[in-house]
Design a protein around this motif. Structure first.
Motif, PDB file in Angstrom:
ATOM      1  N   PRO A  19      38.950  65.893  89.220  1.00  0.00           N
ATOM      2  CA  PRO A  19      40.227  65.688  88.531  1.00  0.00           C
ATOM      3  C   PRO A  19      40.593  66.873  87.644  1.00  0.00           C
ATOM      4  O   PRO A  19      39.774  67.758  87.397  1.00  0.00           O
ATOM      5  CB  PRO A  19      39.969  64.431  87.698  1.00  0.00           C
ATOM      6  N   LYS A  20      41.827  66.877  87.177  1.00  0.00           N
ATOM      7  CA  LYS A  20      42.366  67.907  86.279  1.00  0.00           C
ATOM      8  C   LYS A  20      42.276  69.309  86.877  1.00  0.00           C
ATOM      9  O   LYS A  20      42.037  70.279  86.171  1.00  0.00           O
ATOM     10  CB  LYS A  20      41.678  67.855  84.915  1.00  0.00           C
ATOM     11  N   ALA A  40      45.628  65.137  88.570  1.00  0.00           N
ATOM     12  CA  ALA A  40      45.630  63.981  87.667  1.00  0.00           C
ATOM     13  C   ALA A  40      44.365  63.935  86.810  1.00  0.00           C
ATOM     14  O   ALA A  40      43.284  64.300  87.271  1.00  0.00           O
ATOM     15  CB  ALA A  40      45.752  62.694  88.468  1.00  0.00           C
ATOM     16  N   PRO A  41      44.495  63.451  85.571  1.00  0.00           N
ATOM     17  CA  PRO A  41      43.318  63.301  84.709  1.00  0.00           C
ATOM     18  C   PRO A  41      42.534  62.037  85.071  1.00  0.00           C
ATOM     19  O   PRO A  41      43.100  61.086  85.611  1.00  0.00           O
ATOM     20  CB  PRO A  41      43.927  63.172  83.309  1.00  0.00           C
ATOM     21  N   LEU A  51      44.885  60.043  93.952  1.00  0.00           N
ATOM     22  CA  LEU A  51      44.102  60.275  95.171  1.00  0.00           C
ATOM     23  C   LEU A  51      44.675  59.482  96.339  1.00  0.00           C
ATOM     24  O   LEU A  51      44.882  60.030  97.427  1.00  0.00           O
ATOM     25  CB  LEU A  51      42.642  59.876  94.941  1.00  0.00           C
ATOM     26  N   LEU A  52      44.954  58.207  96.128  1.00  0.00           N
ATOM     27  CA  LEU A  52      45.470  57.365  97.209  1.00  0.00           C
ATOM     28  C   LEU A  52      46.841  57.862  97.681  1.00  0.00           C
ATOM     29  O   LEU A  52      47.110  57.908  98.883  1.00  0.00           O
ATOM     30  CB  LEU A  52      45.532  55.907  96.762  1.00  0.00           C
ATOM     31  N   SER A  73      35.134  54.131  89.189  1.00  0.00           N
ATOM     32  CA  SER A  73      34.938  54.877  87.939  1.00  0.00           C
ATOM     33  C   SER A  73      33.919  56.007  88.120  1.00  0.00           C
ATOM     34  O   SER A  73      33.188  56.347  87.203  1.00  0.00           O
ATOM     35  CB  SER A  73      34.488  53.924  86.830  1.00  0.00           C
ATOM     36  N   ASN A  74      33.910  56.593  89.303  1.00  0.00           N
ATOM     37  CA  ASN A  74      32.935  57.619  89.638  1.00  0.00           C
ATOM     38  C   ASN A  74      33.639  58.734  90.402  1.00  0.00           C
ATOM     39  O   ASN A  74      34.661  58.496  91.041  1.00  0.00           O
ATOM     40  CB  ASN A  74      31.850  56.962  90.510  1.00  0.00           C
ATOM     41  N   ARG A  75      33.098  59.924  90.387  1.00  0.00           N
ATOM     42  CA  ARG A  75      33.666  61.015  91.187  1.00  0.00           C
ATOM     43  C   ARG A  75      33.375  60.835  92.673  1.00  0.00           C
ATOM     44  O   ARG A  75      34.064  61.390  93.514  1.00  0.00           O
ATOM     45  CB  ARG A  75      33.099  62.362  90.731  1.00  0.00           C
ATOM     46  N   GLN A  76      32.307  60.109  92.981  1.00  0.00           N
ATOM     47  CA  GLN A  76      31.937  59.837  94.369  1.00  0.00           C
ATOM     48  C   GLN A  76      32.704  58.591  94.819  1.00  0.00           C
ATOM     49  O   GLN A  76      32.520  57.522  94.242  1.00  0.00           O
ATOM     50  CB  GLN A  76      30.431  59.594  94.487  1.00  0.00           C
TER      51      GLN A  76
END
Length: 99
Positions: A19-20, A40-41, A51-52, A73-76
């Motif tokens: 993000p960001k 997006a943050p 993302l969607l 709530s994860n980057r993965q």
């Protein structure tokens, strides 16, 4: 395991989100996942929603056909794209085997 798989007509992506970023883009592979940079943050679900929407545009489907399967709530993240209409030029991405 590959960063994507077909589940019938649906495409499942294993993503690593950054993000960001300065712009929205695919950034190659991050281990066994497709790295995606988004502007997006990562607060209050903004990065997930972005993302969607980004994936819906790239794969030519309405936003309602793209869903987050895991990693809220994860980057993965794991994302399902129902019946993608177009496939972007991504490393190793092949059309559906029965298409």
């Amino acid at each position: 395991m590959s960063w994507y798989r077909w589940d019938g007509e649906d495409l499942i992506l294993a993503c690593h989100l950054q993000p960001k970023a300065s712009k929205d883009e695919f950034a190659g592979l991050h281990g066994e996942r497709l790295k995606i940079r988004l502007t997006a943050p990562p607060v209050e679900g903004k990065a997930n929603a972005h993302l969607l929407a980004f994936l819906a545009g790239v794969f030519g489907v309405p936003k309602s056909q793209v869903s987050l399967e895991s990693g809220e709530s994860n980057r993965q993240k794991r994302v399902r794209i129902r019946r993608p209409r177009q496939l972007p030029a991504l490393p190793g991405l092949a059309p559906r085997p029965d298409a």
